[in-house]
Design a protein around this motif. Sequence first.
Motif, PDB file in Angstrom:
ATOM      1  N   GLN A 306       0.851  -1.193   0.000  1.00  0.00           N
ATOM      2  CA  GLN A 306       0.000   0.000   0.000  1.00  0.00           C
ATOM      3  C   GLN A 306       0.882   1.236   0.000  1.00  0.00           C
ATOM      4  N   LEU A 307       0.614   2.141  -0.923  1.00  0.00           N
ATOM      5  CA  LEU A 307       1.402   3.366  -1.044  1.00  0.00           C
ATOM      6  C   LEU A 307       0.570   4.557  -0.602  1.00  0.00           C
ATOM      7  N   GLU A 308       1.205   5.466   0.121  1.00  0.00           N
ATOM      8  CA  GLU A 308       0.510   6.673   0.582  1.00  0.00           C
ATOM      9  C   GLU A 308       1.449   7.860   0.420  1.00  0.00           C
ATOM     10  N   ILE A 309       0.935   8.931  -0.141  1.00  0.00           N
ATOM     11  CA  ILE A 309       1.788  10.103  -0.386  1.00  0.00           C
ATOM     12  C   ILE A 309       2.076  10.883   0.900  1.00  0.00           C
ATOM     13  N   MET A 310       1.162  10.805   1.873  1.00  0.00           N
ATOM     14  CA  MET A 310       1.360  11.546   3.132  1.00  0.00           C
ATOM     15  C   MET A 310       2.353  10.793   4.022  1.00  0.00           C
ATOM     16  N   PRO A 311       3.007  11.499   4.941  1.00  0.00           N
ATOM     17  CA  PRO A 311       3.884  10.801   5.886  1.00  0.00           C
ATOM     18  C   PRO A 311       3.071   9.912   6.820  1.00  0.00           C
ATOM     19  N   GLN A 312       3.729   8.954   7.474  1.00  0.00           N
ATOM     20  CA  GLN A 312       3.009   8.080   8.412  1.00  0.00           C
ATOM     21  C   GLN A 312       2.426   8.921   9.542  1.00  0.00           C
ATOM     22  N   PRO A 313       1.116   8.762   9.833  1.00  0.00           N
ATOM     23  CA  PRO A 313       0.516   9.579  10.905  1.00  0.00           C
ATOM     24  C   PRO A 313       1.013   9.136  12.275  1.00  0.00           C
ATOM     25  N   PRO A 314       0.842   9.996  13.284  1.00  0.00           N
ATOM     26  CA  PRO A 314       1.290   9.626  14.634  1.00  0.00           C
ATOM     27  C   PRO A 314       0.385   8.567  15.262  1.00  0.00           C
ATOM     28  N   ALA A 315       0.925   7.859  16.272  1.00  0.00           N
ATOM     29  CA  ALA A 315       0.145   6.811  16.943  1.00  0.00           C
ATOM     30  C   ALA A 315      -0.818   7.409  17.964  1.00  0.00           C
ATOM     31  N   ALA A 316      -0.467   8.563  18.544  1.00  0.00           N
ATOM     32  CA  ALA A 316      -1.322   9.202  19.557  1.00  0.00           C
ATOM     33  C   ALA A 316      -1.632  10.634  19.113  1.00  0.00           C
ATOM     34  N   ARG A 317      -2.665  11.225  19.717  1.00  0.00           N
ATOM     35  CA  ARG A 317      -3.081  12.585  19.350  1.00  0.00           C
ATOM     36  C   ARG A 317      -1.925  13.579  19.401  1.00  0.00           C
ATOM     37  N   PRO A 318      -1.627  14.254  18.310  1.00  0.00           N
ATOM     38  CA  PRO A 318      -0.650  15.342  18.396  1.00  0.00           C
ATOM     39  C   PRO A 318      -1.336  16.581  18.981  1.00  0.00           C
ATOM     40  N   ASP A 319      -0.556  17.541  19.462  1.00  0.00           N
ATOM     41  CA  ASP A 319      -1.131  18.763  20.056  1.00  0.00           C
ATOM     42  C   ASP A 319      -2.016  19.505  19.067  1.00  0.00           C
ATOM     43  N   SER A 320      -1.716  19.347  17.777  1.00  0.00           N
ATOM     44  CA  SER A 320      -2.491  20.073  16.769  1.00  0.00           C
ATOM     45  C   SER A 320      -3.881  19.476  16.552  1.00  0.00           C
ATOM     46  N   GLN A 321      -4.148  18.299  17.118  1.00  0.00           N
ATOM     47  CA  GLN A 321      -5.472  17.675  16.953  1.00  0.00           C
ATOM     48  C   GLN A 321      -6.025  17.296  18.322  1.00  0.00           C
ATOM     49  N   PRO A 322      -6.335  18.294  19.143  1.00  0.00           N
ATOM     50  CA  PRO A 322      -6.718  17.994  20.535  1.00  0.00           C
ATOM     51  C   PRO A 322      -8.123  17.387  20.632  1.00  0.00           C
ATOM     52  N   TRP A 323      -8.393  16.733  21.777  1.00  0.00           N
ATOM     53  CA  TRP A 323      -9.747  16.319  22.088  1.00  0.00           C
ATOM     54  C   TRP A 323     -10.653  17.548  22.000  1.00  0.00           C
ATOM     55  N   PRO A 324     -11.868  17.522  21.484  1.00  0.00           N
ATOM     56  CA  PRO A 324     -12.623  16.353  21.028  1.00  0.00           C
ATOM     57  C   PRO A 324     -12.616  16.206  19.491  1.00  0.00           C
ATOM     58  N   THR A 325     -11.606  16.724  18.813  1.00  0.00           N
ATOM     59  CA  THR A 325     -11.593  16.606  17.356  1.00  0.00           C
ATOM     60  C   THR A 325     -11.337  15.156  16.962  1.00  0.00           C
ATOM     61  N   TYR A 326     -11.611  14.883  15.690  1.00  0.00           N
ATOM     62  CA  TYR A 326     -11.344  13.538  15.185  1.00  0.00           C
ATOM     63  C   TYR A 326      -9.900  13.505  14.678  1.00  0.00           C
TER      64      TYR A 326
END
Length: 488
Positions: A306-326
Motif C-alpha cells: 500500500q502506497l501513501e503520499i502523506m507521511p506516516q501519521p502519529p500513533a497518539a493525538r498530536p497537540d495540533s489535533q486535541p480532544w474532542p476533534t477527530y
Amino acid sequence: MADPKGFLTHDRELPARRPVDVRIRDWREVYEDFPKPALTKQAARCMDCGIPFCHNGCPLGNLIPEWNDLVYRDDWREAIERLHATNNFPEFTGRLCPAPCEAACVLGINSDPVAIKRVEVEIIDRAFSEGWVTPQPPEAKTGKRVAVVGSGPAGLAAAQQLTRAGHDVVVFERADRIGGLLRYGIPEFKMEKRHVDRRLEQMEAEGTEFRTGVNVGADVTVAELREEFDAIVLAGGATAWRDLAVPGRDLKGVYQAMEYLPPANRDMAASPISAEGRHVVVIGGGDTGADCIGTAIRQGAASVTQLEIMPQPPAARPDSQPWPTYPMLFKMESAHEELEAGAGDRVYAVSTTEFLGDEDGNVRALRLVEVEGPANGFRQVPGSEREIPAELVTLAMGFVGPEKGPLLTGLAALASRDFFDPRGNVARGTSYETAVDGVFAAGDMGRGQSLIVWAIAEGRSAAAAVDEYLTGRTALPVAIPPTARSLV
Ligand SMILES: Cc1cc2nc3c(=O)[nH]c(=O)nc-3n(C[C@H](O)[C@H](O)[C@H](O)COP(=O)(O)OP(=O)(O)OC[C@H]3O[C@@H](n4cnc5c(N)ncnc54)[C@H](O)[C@@H]3O)c2cc1C
Ligand code: SF4
C-alpha cells in the motif's frame, strides 16, 4: 449513570479479531463474539457526562449515555428504542463507522474512550435476534409520491423516514441490487451483506418500493420523474473517482478501487478481476485502500503493497489535533494486520511516477519516488526513485464529487440558480432543497465524499424537509443542517 466507578475499575476492551491465518481463508466478518459480561463492563465505563460530548461528535446525535445505562441495567428492549430514535441503521454504523463519538468521548481526555460502537452493534444485533425489529408502516397515507434516486445509506434513511411518514416512496437504483456502497463498495469481511438484506426486508414490509437496474436520467428522464412524483430526493453519492495521470495509466491491470471491489463483492469465489498469484499495489492509504488490501489477500495475492503520499501519521493525538476533534492517527485496521502478518507492507511519503508494462500491455511494475510531505509541496527526494513489482494496481485516491451524468445535467438545465456548489457537489439551501423546486439532495451527492453516519444523518434530515414541503408541517426529526461539518 451506569456505574459511578465503572470508568475507574474497567479498562476499555474490544472483541478479539479472528486469527489472521484463519480469517483470510473466508470472507466472513473478522470479529469474534463479545461475551455479555464483557460488554456490560464496557457500558459501565460511561460517566453519563453532564455535557456528553459524544452526542456532538456523532452527526446523528445518538443518545449514547442513555443506551449505555440501559445495557448496563440489562434493559435491551428500551436500549434499541433509544438507539433507533436517532439512527435508522445502527447495524451499519456499529460495524463501519470510524466513531467520531469515541474521539469526542470525555473519558478520552485522559483515558481510553468508552467502546461506544461495540455497545451500539450489540444492541441492534440482539434486537434483530430477539425479533424486536419489526416493520413500522404508517398509520395513514398522505397520497404524495416521492422518488429517491440512489440506495446508499442516505437514500435508504430518507426513504424509511418518508415511508413511515405516510408517503409513497420509490427508491431507484442503477445497480442490480440495493445498498449503494454498503452493497458493492464495502467488503463482506467488514460487514456481511445479510445485514443489508434484513433491513431491506423491514423497509419493503413498511411499504418502500425498490426499483433496481434503473439509471435515472437515462432509463427514466428527469421530466418523467418530475411528472410522476411530487418530490425527488437525490442520493446518488459522490462516485466520480480521482485518477492518476502518469505514464502507463492505460496499461491492463490498473484499475480504480471501485472497478476492483464491486465484482469481488458480487462474486467472492470468482471475481473477473482476481489478485490470485499477483503482486498487488494499492495506491491510497485510506479506508478504500484497506478494503482493496483485505480483498486482494483473500483472493490469494502473491504480495500487497500500500502506497501513501502523506507521511506516516502519529500513533497518539498530536497537540495540533486535541480532544474532542477527530484525529488522523496511524490505524491498524484488520486488513493492515493481515498485511503485516506477511502479505506485504505499507509505504508512506511516496508518489507514483510511472507504470511499466510488458510486451502484451500488462502492468508489471510501478516506479515511485520518495516525497517530502505537504509542507514542502511533496518535493521529490533526489535519488530515491525505485521500481516495485505491480501486476495488479488499484487506485484508491478518493472521489471528486457526483457524476455529472444526464440526471444532474438535466436538472441543472432547469435550475433557477447555481445547481452545483463551488466544489462540484449539488448545492443545497438550509432545508436540503436544490435549485430546482421539489428536488432535494442528501448524502455524498451534496456533501462530497464522506461517511455512512453523515449520509444517514442527511437522509433523515432531508426527509423532514421533504415531508414539510409536501404537507406544510413535519414531525420528523432533523439531525443536522446541510452545512454541519465534523470536528476536525
Ligand atoms: C470502498 C469504500 C469503503 C468505504 N468504507 C466506509 C466505512 O467503512 N465507513 C464509513 O463510514 N464510510 C465508508 N465509506 C464511505 C461511505 O460508503 C459513503 O460515504 C456512503 O456510502 C455515502 O452514502 P450515499 O447514500 O450518499 O451514497 P452511495 O452509498 O454512494 O450510494 C449512491 C447510490 O446511488 C446510485 N446512483 C447514482 N446515480 C444514479 C442514477 N442516476 N440513477 C440510479 N441510481 C444512481 C449509485 O449506483 C449508488 O448505489 C466507504 C466508501 C468506499 C468507496
Ligand atoms: S462522552 Fe463518553 S463518558 Fe461521557 S456520556 Fe458520552 S460516552 Fe459516556
